[in-house]
Design a protein around this motif. Structure first.
Motif, PDB file in Angstrom:
ATOM      1  N   GLN A 126      47.568-138.985  34.847  1.00 42.17           N
ATOM      2  CA  GLN A 126      48.209-137.685  34.670  1.00 42.17           C
ATOM      3  C   GLN A 126      48.258-136.930  35.992  1.00 42.17           C
ATOM      4  O   GLN A 126      47.364-137.056  36.821  1.00 42.17           O
ATOM      5  N   PRO A 127      49.324-136.143  36.192  1.00 41.34           N
ATOM      6  CA  PRO A 127      49.423-135.346  37.410  1.00 41.34           C
ATOM      7  C   PRO A 127      48.352-134.251  37.420  1.00 41.34           C
ATOM      8  O   PRO A 127      47.862-133.894  36.360  1.00 41.34           O
ATOM      9  N   PRO A 128      48.008-133.755  38.599  1.00 45.20           N
ATOM     10  CA  PRO A 128      48.547-134.128  39.895  1.00 45.20           C
ATOM     11  C   PRO A 128      47.966-135.457  40.360  1.00 45.20           C
ATOM     12  O   PRO A 128      46.825-135.787  40.056  1.00 45.20           O
ATOM     13  N   LEU A 129      48.762-136.222  41.088  1.00 47.67           N
ATOM     14  CA  LEU A 129      48.305-137.509  41.591  1.00 47.67           C
ATOM     15  C   LEU A 129      48.823-137.722  42.997  1.00 47.67           C
ATOM     16  O   LEU A 129      49.809-137.132  43.399  1.00 47.67           O
ATOM     17  N   PRO A 130      48.107-138.566  43.748  1.00 45.74           N
ATOM     18  CA  PRO A 130      48.533-138.794  45.134  1.00 45.74           C
ATOM     19  C   PRO A 130      49.881-139.502  45.182  1.00 45.74           C
ATOM     20  O   PRO A 130      50.188-140.329  44.336  1.00 45.74           O
ATOM     21  N   GLU A 131      50.659-139.153  46.188  1.00 43.15           N
ATOM     22  CA  GLU A 131      52.007-139.702  46.335  1.00 43.15           C
ATOM     23  C   GLU A 131      51.993-141.222  46.485  1.00 43.15           C
ATOM     24  O   GLU A 131      52.866-141.909  45.970  1.00 43.15           O
ATOM     25  N   ASP A 132      50.990-141.765  47.180  1.00 40.18           N
ATOM     26  CA  ASP A 132      50.985-143.202  47.449  1.00 40.18           C
ATOM     27  C   ASP A 132      50.428-144.046  46.305  1.00 40.18           C
ATOM     28  O   ASP A 132      50.424-145.265  46.387  1.00 40.18           O
ATOM     29  N   LEU A 133      50.005-143.422  45.211  1.00 36.69           N
ATOM     30  CA  LEU A 133      49.516-144.194  44.064  1.00 36.69           C
ATOM     31  C   LEU A 133      50.618-145.095  43.505  1.00 36.69           C
ATOM     32  O   LEU A 133      50.343-146.154  42.957  1.00 36.69           O
TER      33      LEU A 133
END
Length: 94
Positions: free
Chosen positions: A50-57
């Protein structure tokens, strides 16, 4: 490896990215649910982060996390962003 058929919750996720300089391991504190995908043999599972999550995930190659007191790891085979902005990672356990 057996995962419960019901949804599990997690908060710490380690993931690996392949880069030009080798594998880079990162960690993130986030909320995720674990779902068993029964169609596959051996049983794969899906992590819904679930957000927020790192962009590179979205580029993760491997994941490692703890569930039910056990360390679980696997190879990310498919990634999909869902309509609610959740990121689903389909994982083959190793």
């Amino acid at each position: 490896m057996s995962l419960p058929p019901a949804t599990d919750h997690g908060t710490h996720l380690d993931y690996g990215l392949d880069t030009l300089f080798g594998r880079e391991t990162k960690s993130v504190e986030c909320h995720f649910h674990i779902m068993r995908l029964d169609d596959d043999e051996p049983p794969w599972f899906a992590l819904r982060v679930q957000p927020p999550l790192p962009e590179d995930l979205e580029k993760a190659q491997i994941v490692v996390f703890r569930a039910e007191g056990r360390k679980i790891s696997g190879i990310v085979r498919r990634i999909e962003r869902l309509a609610d902005d959740t990121l689903q990672l389909d994982v083959e356990p190793d």
